[in-house]
Design a protein around this motif. Structure first.
Motif, mmCIF file in Angstrom:
data_model
loop_
_atom_site.group_PDB
_atom_site.id
_atom_site.type_symbol
_atom_site.label_atom_id
_atom_site.label_comp_id
_atom_site.label_asym_id
_atom_site.label_seq_id
_atom_site.Cartn_x
_atom_site.Cartn_y
_atom_site.Cartn_z
ATOM 1 N N GLN A 1 13.746 46.442 48.282
ATOM 2 C CA GLN A 1 13.931 45.239 49.089
ATOM 3 C C GLN A 1 13.895 45.573 50.578
ATOM 4 O OE1 GLN A 1 17.546 43.094 48.265
ATOM 5 N NE2 GLN A 1 17.269 41.656 49.962
ATOM 6 N N GLY A 2 13.121 44.769 51.352
ATOM 7 C CA GLY A 2 13.030 44.969 52.801
ATOM 8 C C GLY A 2 11.997 46.003 53.216
ATOM 9 N N LYS A 3 11.381 46.655 52.252
ATOM 10 C CA LYS A 3 10.367 47.661 52.607
ATOM 11 C C LYS A 3 8.967 47.050 52.621
ATOM 12 C CE LYS A 3 12.337 52.110 51.213
ATOM 13 N NZ LYS A 3 12.062 53.337 50.449
ATOM 14 N N ASN A 4 8.137 47.557 53.540
ATOM 15 C CA ASN A 4 6.730 47.178 53.556
ATOM 16 C C ASN A 4 6.051 47.762 52.322
ATOM 17 O OD1 ASN A 4 3.713 47.804 54.295
ATOM 18 N ND2 ASN A 4 4.374 46.229 55.740
ATOM 19 N N VAL A 5 5.107 47.031 51.765
ATOM 20 C CA VAL A 5 4.458 47.478 50.524
ATOM 21 C C VAL A 5 3.840 48.861 50.660
ATOM 22 C CG1 VAL A 5 4.010 45.163 49.627
ATOM 23 C CG2 VAL A 5 2.351 46.214 51.159
ATOM 24 N N LYS A 6 3.413 49.207 51.882
ATOM 25 C CA LYS A 6 2.771 50.505 52.085
ATOM 26 C C LYS A 6 3.792 51.646 52.183
ATOM 27 C CE LYS A 6 -1.441 49.384 51.847
ATOM 28 N NZ LYS A 6 -2.252 49.946 50.763
ATOM 29 N N ASP A 7 5.055 51.269 52.407
ATOM 30 C CA ASP A 7 6.104 52.297 52.548
ATOM 31 C C ASP A 7 6.911 52.485 51.260
ATOM 32 O OD1 ASP A 7 5.356 52.532 55.200
ATOM 33 O OD2 ASP A 7 6.778 50.981 55.862
ATOM 34 N N ALA A 8 6.616 51.673 50.244
ATOM 35 C CA ALA A 8 7.450 51.676 49.030
ATOM 36 C C ALA A 8 6.863 52.514 47.904
ATOM 37 C CB ALA A 8 7.644 50.241 48.557
ATOM 38 N N ASP A 9 5.676 53.077 48.099
ATOM 39 C CA ASP A 9 4.987 53.777 47.010
ATOM 40 C C ASP A 9 5.835 54.890 46.398
ATOM 41 O OD1 ASP A 9 2.886 52.126 47.363
ATOM 42 O OD2 ASP A 9 1.548 53.575 48.314
ATOM 43 N N GLU A 10 6.395 55.746 47.249
ATOM 44 C CA GLU A 10 7.133 56.909 46.732
ATOM 45 C C GLU A 10 8.353 56.489 45.911
ATOM 46 O OE1 GLU A 10 6.224 60.030 46.695
ATOM 47 O OE2 GLU A 10 4.373 59.496 47.743
ATOM 48 N N THR A 11 9.045 55.450 46.385
ATOM 49 C CA THR A 11 10.233 54.971 45.664
ATOM 50 C C THR A 11 9.844 54.435 44.286
ATOM 51 O OG1 THR A 11 11.287 54.370 47.748
ATOM 52 C CG2 THR A 11 12.190 53.363 45.743
ATOM 53 N N LEU A 12 8.790 53.655 44.240
ATOM 54 C CA LEU A 12 8.364 53.058 42.975
ATOM 55 C C LEU A 12 7.849 54.115 41.999
ATOM 56 C CD1 LEU A 12 6.524 49.882 44.353
ATOM 57 C CD2 LEU A 12 8.740 49.970 43.204
ATOM 58 N N ILE A 13 7.135 55.102 42.535
ATOM 59 C CA ILE A 13 6.638 56.193 41.678
ATOM 60 C C ILE A 13 7.820 56.971 41.084
ATOM 61 C CG2 ILE A 13 5.406 58.404 41.686
ATOM 62 C CD1 ILE A 13 3.509 57.142 43.791
ATOM 63 N N ALA A 14 8.832 57.182 41.922
ATOM 64 C CA ALA A 14 10.027 57.906 41.440
ATOM 65 C C ALA A 14 10.723 57.127 40.326
ATOM 66 C CB ALA A 14 10.983 58.142 42.608
ATOM 67 N N LEU A 15 10.772 55.797 40.453
ATOM 68 C CA LEU A 15 11.391 54.971 39.404
ATOM 69 C C LEU A 15 10.616 55.068 38.097
ATOM 70 C CD1 LEU A 15 12.308 51.761 41.466
ATOM 71 C CD2 LEU A 15 13.903 53.415 40.491
#
Length: 923
Positions: free
Chosen positions: A133-147
């Protein structure tokens, strides 16, 4: 479905994409026998077998949405390929056109309903996705990959290089995202739009029936709203939950509902206006945030420009649909489309009757013109250098006006100037020069008279008037069909005919050399032609034609009517009207149409051009005459033969500098030509097969008479089974039969229907005539270099380096020289008056002899041995005012002198030579 031996996990993927999971199997070193140790294929099925399967999503953020029972199931569509990925594609309806379409078809989402979307309008993840939440789509890749990895569902992690859209202003990455929009229900009226398109005429027609028709037949509802500040506000007022919506139709309606009177409809003025709710008292309706797509405004142009229906209702309805529009082919899905949609929705008719789709103007290297790259010449520089009309005609004559691309070349604009405008202007200037000369000679004012034009019997006048009418008819016909690109080639051809042929053939008539009465007829015809072409070309070359018209109008009998504002009044009339753009396009005059004259001139031009080719082959200068030109024509019409033998023969003889012209009659053709025939291999090859060789031998071996006979019959029998059509299956042409005779040289037309032979023997008379023509040429060059006009009189003298060959040539051709030099006879320099002022002199080579040629101002010639006092007096006399036998008296130091022209002095050197019989040939 495969079982991974190492992890024990099962995967479902396209058979051809197994290598995506196991890249090592693509290696040349891979041993296939080890494959069972890596994975095992458990099941094989086609894609449709998977449709409807439910699956556990990677993330369950939308698992509890109201429509979630429809989510997370397998669908099918033809856009999925097996050349990359796994053959299975995740659908995100808020972020892809295909995704949206597929989900709509399979009822995952519904039209007009909410779409599951985890990203806001700024590209930031919303509260629906707490981990990012609150992150730009281009900055969220690493977090989503980790999940994904933490959930044990990460199969591969890799970088994938591909093209990606960036904002052209800020150079920041963009995302493709569905946004709530206002739509026009195009799909409901799609059939009407297609039907209305059929009622329009397009150039080229292929755009209408091709890409535009295809676009219409698959037209979707049109999103007309945009989320930005600048733009025309959409006039919709609504409450927050959109349960009450009002679309405002006028300023007056807005005033009645809100109590606010506005004159400015921009959003900074009207966004603050509220409308009391009629459904829920105490609440207000506010204008929605969106503005119109600018294409909606473009499509509204026919109505908006007239403020319809609030003003100009009657004038709008009289002029709608528009007669004609034009725009770039890129507007097929833009302006052309929006015009058609809105006009159909409002009036059930197209917005236009006729349309020209223009192609794209590209840089010279074929790339799109770019301000950043500066890969095109500056338009203002091109216009200042060549003129706006040259640019306009270059574009009109290009593929652009038939919806094709043009690689812009500056040389093309120069070509228009060189090939069309300069010859056209030079013809106009020649006309004005000869009008001035004619008025000086006749002391009359030239007034245009179409009645006088119609009295001409000159064959070249009749031809050029007919050619002008043909041009007028052609241009009108092409304009009615909106084919701009055919006009320029026709104009180039016409200007060539006018300048290279009509003016050239009539130069002596225009200059008054054959008499001022004949000159007047020629000038009237010339004027009529120039005026017609000027008016005809006004829409294509508005500036040049306006310039020419301002000179031409002054010669019209109606010109005085232009005084005191009459030039801007009705009725419009050539001469009276102040501008060429006030005039109607000329109508073609059927009475001046003459196909026989046009056909005869076409043959004349072929004869002259081929005759010149013969001269070039034998390197015979056109200044030296030839004895005879022989013409052999294949099946000429009686009118053409009559014209070539009769009134046109003098032009052929003049242009080819020949003494005699012979048209070979049919019964003598065999002495001059042979009919050569060849099989049309393209047609006969399939028809004859193995017999082609035999047929070729028979066809090529035919005599002239045999060839003529079978052509007249229309067929040729090869044997009992084969008959050849001589009109379509045989190629025939005339060949010269005296190729080995050194006296003759000939050329044949490419079509093989005209042979021109020239007698190339050169005797003394011919050489002397050629020298005389060279003398005329050098004299004219001296006149030009001295800046003299056609009406300026000079005397001509020559001095030979060795011998008297030039003197002999002048003696034999005195009448010819007088005709070409406006009555002046060139004389040896020794006979030049001592008072003569030389205007120009040059030493040239004529027939291998060095010759000094001079032109002098006219002056009197004194008697040899005259006293100094007499010479001094004679210097003061103007020879142009001296009459034959005129007596002059003067007194010097008390002594009276009486001098008589013809005894004591002569008005010209030629009169003196004649009087004293200095040259026995001068009479």
């Amino acid at each position: 479905q495969i079982l991974d031996k190492k992890s024990g996990k099962r995967y479902v993927l396209a058979k051809s994409r197994v290598s995506q999971l196991y890249p090592q199997i693509k290696s040349k070193k891979f041993k296939k026998e080890t494959l069972p140790d890596i994975y095992t294929v458990e099941k094989t099925f086609v894609g449709k077998d998977l449709v409807g399967w439910k699956y556990q999503p990677l993330f369950d953020f939308f698992a509890n949405e109201p429509d979630s029972p429809q989510y997370f199931r397998v669908l099918s569509d033809t856009y999925v390929t097996d050349d990359s990925g796994t053959g299975i594609v995740h659908q995100a309806p808020a972020f892809g056109e295909d995704d949206y379409r597929v989900c709509l078809v399979h009822k995952i989402i519904i039209k007009g309903g909410d779409i599951p979307c985890p990203v806001d309008s700024n590209g930031i993840f919303t509260a629906k996705i707490p981990p990012v939440q609150g992150k730009n789509v281009k900055d969220a890749d690493e977090t989503l990959i980790a999940l994904v990895k933490a959930a044990g569902r990460l199969v591969q992690k890799d970088n994938y290089d591909h093209s990606y859209p960036f904002c052209w202003r800020s150079d920041t990455p963009l995302i493709y995202k569905a946004v709530p929009s206002w739509f026009i229900r195009v799909e409901e009226i799609r059939d009407k739009i297609v039907a209305n398109n059929k009622d329009t005429y397009w150039v080229p027609g292929s755009v209408k029936t091709g890409r535009f028709h295809a676009w219409l037949t698959d037209a979707r509802d049109w999103a007309v709203s945009r989320n930005r500040f600048w733009g025309t506000p959409i006039p919709i007022w609504a409450n927050e939950d959109m349960s009450e919506v009002i679309c405002i139709g006028s300023v007056e309606q807005l005033f009645k509902l809100s109590g606010v009177k506005v004159t400015d409809l921009h959003r900074e003025t009207i966004d603050s206006i509220t409308i009391p709710s009629q459904k829920t008292p105490g609440q207000v309706l506010k204008r929605i945030d969106e503005v119109f797509d600018c294409w909606f405004e473009s499509g509204s142009m026919p109505y908006a420009q007239k403020h319809y229906p609030f003003e100009n209702k009657e004038s709008f309805e009289k002029t709608f649909p528009a007669d004609f529009i034009a725009e770039g082919i890129d507007q097929t899905r833009g302006w052309f489309y929006t015009l058609m949609v809105l006009s159909t929705a409002l009036f059930d008719k197209p917005a236009f009757k006729n349309l020209i789709a223009n192609g794209m103007v590209l840089a010279s290297d074929g790339k799109k013109m770019s301000k950043r790259l500066k890969n095109y010449p500056e338009p203002t520089v091109i216009i200042n250098k060549y003129g706006a009309d040259a640019v306009r005609m270059y574009l009109i004559n290009s593929p652009v006006v038939r919806a094709e691309s043009l690689k812009f070349q500056e040389s093309g604009v120069f070509g228009v100037l060189k090939e069309v405008f300069l010859p056209w202007y030079n013809a106009f200037r020649l006309f004005l020069q000869n009008i001035e000369r004619w008025e000086l000679d006749t002391e009359k004012k030239f007034i245009a008279s179409s009645e006088l034009v119609d009295t001409t019997t000159n064959p070249t006048d009749i031809w050029m008037l007919a050619a002008t009418q043909n041009l007028i008819q052609f241009v009108r016909q092409e304009m009615d069909a909106y084919r701009l690109y055919t006009v320029m080639p026709a104009l180039v051809s016409y200007v060539t005919q006018l300048t290279n042929w009509y003016v050239r053939l009539n130069r002596d008539r225009l200059k008054g050399i054959v008499g001022n009465s004949e000159a007047e007829i020629a000038l009237q015809v010339f004027y009529d032609i120039l005026l017609d072409v000027t008016v005809l070309m006004a829409p294509f070359t508005p500036f040049l034609t306006e310039y020419l018209y301002q000179f031409l109008r002054k010669l019209q009998p109606s010109y005085p009517e232009a005084a005191n504002g009459g030039g801007a009044s009705l009725p419009v009339k050539a001469g009276k009207s102040d501008s060429v753009h006030f005039l109607h396009l000329p109508k073609f005059n059927e009475g001046r149409m003459n196909e026989d004259a046009v056909a005869a001139m076409k043959v004349l031009q072929g004869i002259v051009e081929q005759g010149r080719n013969v001269r070039e082959k034998r390197t015979i200068s056109t200044k030296y005459p030839v004895k005879q030109v022989v013409i052999i024509m294949r099946n000429p019409s009686a009118s053409v033969v009559e014209a070539i033998k009769g009134p046109l023969s003098k032009y052929i003889l003049s242009e080819l500098n020949a003494w005699d012209l012979k048209i070979v009659p049919k019964d003598e053709e065999k002495d001059w030509v042979k009919m050569s025939m060849l099989p049309n291999s393209k047609l006969l090859g399939k028809k004859l097969g193995k017999k082609m060789g035999m047929a070729t031998k028979i066809i090529k071996g035919m005599t002239h008479e045999e060839a003529l006979a079978c052509l007249e019959l229309g067929e040729l029998k090869i044997d009992d089974t084969i008959t050849i059509n001589t009109a379509t299956e045989i190629l025939s042409k005339l060949d010269f039969a005296k190729e080995n005779d050194p006296q003759w040289e000939a050329t044949a037309s490419p079509e093989g229907d005209l042979v021109v032979a020239v007698d190339c023997d050169q005797d003394a008379d011919i050489l002397d005539n050629g020298k005389s023509r060279e003398l005329v040429n050098h004299t004219q060059m001296l006149r030009k270099n001295a800046g003299l006009s056609a009406s300026d009189t000079v005397e001509v003298f020559f001095a030979e380096d060795v011998g008297e060959s030039m003197l002999q040539a002048v003696a034999k051709n005195a009448a010819f020289l007088q005709g070409k030099l406006r009555g002046v006879t060139p004389l040896p320099k020794a006979l030049c008056s001592p008072f003569a002022v030389t205007l120009g002199s040059d030493t040239v080579d004529v027939g291998g002899t060095k010759l000094e040629v001079s032109i002098t101002q006219p002056c009197v010639s004194p008697k040899d041995g005259a006293e100094e006092a007499v010479l001094a007096f004679l210097r003061t006399l103007d020879p142009l005012t001296i009459a034959e036998g005129q007596v002059e008296t003067f007194v010097v130091d008390g002594k009276e002198y009486v001098l008589t022209e013809g005894t004591d002095f002569w008005s010209t050197a030629v009169r003196k030579a004649k009087s004293l019989k200095t040259l026995d040939w001068l009479s």
